[in-house]
Write an enzyme that holds these catalytic residues in place. Sequence first.
Site, mmCIF file in Angstrom:
data_model
loop_
_atom_site.group_PDB
_atom_site.id
_atom_site.type_symbol
_atom_site.label_atom_id
_atom_site.label_comp_id
_atom_site.label_asym_id
_atom_site.label_seq_id
_atom_site.Cartn_x
_atom_site.Cartn_y
_atom_site.Cartn_z
ATOM 1 N N HIS A 7 -34.604 45.301 -4.651
ATOM 2 C CA HIS A 7 -33.965 44.004 -4.402
ATOM 3 C C HIS A 7 -34.037 43.030 -5.572
ATOM 4 C CE1 HIS A 7 -38.064 42.587 -3.707
ATOM 5 N NE2 HIS A 7 -37.614 41.369 -3.890
HETATM 6 C C1 UD1 Z 1 -36.086 36.291 -2.916
HETATM 7 C C2 UD1 Z 1 -37.078 35.817 -3.970
HETATM 8 C C3 UD1 Z 1 -37.878 37.012 -4.477
HETATM 9 C C4 UD1 Z 1 -38.518 37.768 -3.329
HETATM 10 C C5 UD1 Z 1 -37.478 38.120 -2.285
HETATM 11 C C6 UD1 Z 1 -38.154 38.719 -1.079
HETATM 12 C C7 UD1 Z 1 -36.410 33.933 -5.412
HETATM 13 C C8 UD1 Z 1 -35.871 33.553 -6.737
HETATM 14 N N1 UD1 Z 1 -36.392 35.244 -5.138
HETATM 15 O O1 UD1 Z 1 -35.203 37.179 -3.552
HETATM 16 O O2 UD1 Z 1 -38.916 36.559 -5.336
HETATM 17 O O3 UD1 Z 1 -39.086 38.945 -3.846
HETATM 18 O O4 UD1 Z 1 -36.793 36.931 -1.867
HETATM 19 O O5 UD1 Z 1 -37.285 39.492 -0.323
HETATM 20 O O6 UD1 Z 1 -36.814 33.089 -4.635
HETATM 21 N N2 UD1 Z 1 -29.181 37.391 1.571
HETATM 22 C C9 UD1 Z 1 -28.590 37.593 2.790
HETATM 23 N N3 UD1 Z 1 -29.297 37.244 3.902
HETATM 24 C C10 UD1 Z 1 -30.541 36.737 3.867
HETATM 25 C C11 UD1 Z 1 -31.131 36.523 2.604
HETATM 26 C C12 UD1 Z 1 -30.430 36.862 1.470
HETATM 27 O O7 UD1 Z 1 -27.461 38.067 2.892
HETATM 28 O O8 UD1 Z 1 -31.125 36.456 4.924
HETATM 29 C C13 UD1 Z 1 -28.428 37.807 0.366
HETATM 30 C C14 UD1 Z 1 -27.449 36.741 -0.134
HETATM 31 O O9 UD1 Z 1 -26.356 37.416 -0.662
HETATM 32 C C15 UD1 Z 1 -28.245 36.093 -1.248
HETATM 33 C C16 UD1 Z 1 -29.032 37.264 -1.813
HETATM 34 O O10 UD1 Z 1 -29.364 38.055 -0.685
HETATM 35 O O11 UD1 Z 1 -27.430 35.475 -2.210
HETATM 36 C C17 UD1 Z 1 -30.280 36.880 -2.571
HETATM 37 O O12 UD1 Z 1 -31.137 36.054 -1.763
HETATM 38 P P1 UD1 Z 1 -32.207 35.089 -2.479
HETATM 39 O O13 UD1 Z 1 -33.049 34.478 -1.457
HETATM 40 O O14 UD1 Z 1 -31.517 34.215 -3.466
HETATM 41 O O15 UD1 Z 1 -33.040 36.086 -3.361
HETATM 42 P P2 UD1 Z 1 -33.779 37.440 -2.959
HETATM 43 O O16 UD1 Z 1 -33.208 38.541 -3.795
HETATM 44 O O17 UD1 Z 1 -33.795 37.601 -1.488
HETATM 45 N N1 UDP Z 2 -40.869 44.730 4.386
HETATM 46 C C1 UDP Z 2 -40.462 44.808 5.723
HETATM 47 N N2 UDP Z 2 -39.309 45.495 6.010
HETATM 48 C C2 UDP Z 2 -38.564 46.107 5.056
HETATM 49 C C3 UDP Z 2 -38.986 46.020 3.705
HETATM 50 C C4 UDP Z 2 -40.135 45.303 3.402
HETATM 51 O O1 UDP Z 2 -41.133 44.269 6.610
HETATM 52 O O2 UDP Z 2 -37.550 46.720 5.389
HETATM 53 C C5 UDP Z 2 -42.096 43.966 4.071
HETATM 54 C C6 UDP Z 2 -43.136 44.748 3.301
HETATM 55 O O3 UDP Z 2 -44.005 45.421 4.180
HETATM 56 C C7 UDP Z 2 -43.836 43.660 2.508
HETATM 57 C C8 UDP Z 2 -42.750 42.614 2.280
HETATM 58 O O4 UDP Z 2 -41.714 42.914 3.203
HETATM 59 O O5 UDP Z 2 -44.872 43.081 3.272
HETATM 60 C C9 UDP Z 2 -42.233 42.695 0.873
HETATM 61 O O6 UDP Z 2 -41.131 41.849 0.761
HETATM 62 P P1 UDP Z 2 -40.043 41.999 -0.375
HETATM 63 O O7 UDP Z 2 -40.075 43.360 -0.947
HETATM 64 O O8 UDP Z 2 -38.777 41.513 0.213
HETATM 65 O O9 UDP Z 2 -40.502 40.892 -1.429
HETATM 66 P P2 UDP Z 2 -41.587 40.843 -2.610
HETATM 67 O O10 UDP Z 2 -42.887 41.307 -2.083
HETATM 68 O O11 UDP Z 2 -41.073 41.677 -3.733
HETATM 69 O O12 UDP Z 2 -41.578 39.408 -2.982
#
Ligand code: UD1
Ligand code: UDP
Length: 381
Positions: free
Chosen positions: A223
């Site tokens: 992601h």
């Molecule tokens: C964010 C965090 C990242 C974290 C991740 C956990 C920042 C800069 N990044 O990344 O550090 O590891 O969350 O998962 O804060 N989207 C949906 N539905 C949702 C959420 C997101 O469709 O409920 C899609 C949208 O297209 C959005 C994209 O995901 O633009 C990115 O979401 P965003 O929250 O900006 O960043 P993450 O990649 O989720």
């Molecule tokens: N996780 C979850 N369901 C999924 C994938 C991840 O519950 O399908 C949980 C995972 O166990 C961990 C957390 O989400 O606790 C990690 O989140 P993510 O990878 O989105 O973000 P990051 O840790 O890189 O910020």
Amino acid sequence: MKLVSIVGARPQFIKAAPVCKAFQKAGIDECLVDTGQHYDDDMAGAFFRELDLPKPAHSLGVGSGSHGRMTGRILENTEAVLEEEAPSAVLVYGDTNSTIAGALAAAKMAIPVIHVEAGLRSYRAAMPEEINRRLTDHISSLLFCPTASAVENLRKESVAGPDTGAGLLSQAACGALRPTGKPIVANVGDVMMDALLAIRDREIEDSLIDTLAPQGYALVTLHRAESTDDEEILKSLLNSIADLSEAMPVVFPMHPRTKSSLERAGLNSIVDDRPGLHCVPPMSYGRFIRAQAEARVIVTDSGGVQKEAYMLSVPCLTLREETEWPETISSGWNRLLGFRPADLAATCRNVRPPDGEAPAWFGDGHAAERIATAVTAVLGG
Ligand code: UD1
Ligand code: UDP
């Protein structure tokens, strides 16, 4: 004493679960704010229900957007919440845009900031999370580190004094903390260890995992901006994952960011109609922990997943060039493959757990209690 705690992204709901419980037990008045950075039910609401999180007192509903827009909207909305709630401190988790925006709103209002998961560094300056965590650490008053190496990182930046101990603090030492007028840095262990221990033994049925042989499949997550924003990198990663699925079954719970990047770039055909490749929606925490625990190998670019793989003693291959969790590398449980792994299928086939016990780098599952004790000691007087 009243705390405002800010969450907004999937891993923050998971980290908050043990902390909210410890605060309730310690009688700390906590007001939860959900920024709405993540909003799909399987990225947000489902975790509130599964982990029995308190209902947020404020839901900011900011949704997706560019970094500036999202951070700005959270900052402005959080300021209004802080004016209304007038808390003694604001607690933030990790390194997302919700983290820096919440911390900045508080610091500008001279409200102390508590940072849980402080001190982590990838030393990749342009990484959005590195910017968020570095800035948050430098405006925090109470910094709860998950590991000894995180304390060392804060010493290097003079956030922690040269005499700050890096070892896991005892409950008694947390209770003896007092305000000093300078940032307080403490290794309390990792709240994700607490969360994992609380869910690991739940009986979880899963219609996909039930059909796969334990230790017979790879679990994949992807992601990061670095993996998904550049079409060429995403394409090459998806091709590697598709090749891997010819060698062993692959379970790939797809983050919405990855799904939308893949669709935008028209790359669906790489992952569609491959019998060994199970692309599924994001899983609940319990299902995902079971899927990790029974995997032969975990392939990921997630921060939290690298750690959980280690905690569950499953070999991990990380699709990044650096990690905030160097302990997982030095102990042999995790390997950095970069964004363009040469032969992922062969690497996964050959991966073996290292010999010997995995040291308890991430604490003892009582991090949240230490945090509650320390917060009471420092702010409760
Ligand atoms: C964010 C965090 C990242 C974290 C991740 C956990 C920042 C800069 N990044 O990344 O550090 O590891 O969350 O998962 O804060 N989207 C949906 N539905 C949702 C959420 C997101 O469709 O409920 C899609 C949208 O297209 C959005 C994209 O995901 O633009 C990115 O979401 P965003 O929250 O900006 O960043 P993450 O990649 O989720
Ligand atoms: N996780 C979850 N369901 C999924 C994938 C991840 O519950 O399908 C949980 C995972 O166990 C961990 C957390 O989400 O606790 C990690 O989140 P993510 O990878 O989105 O973000 P990051 O840790 O890189 O910020």
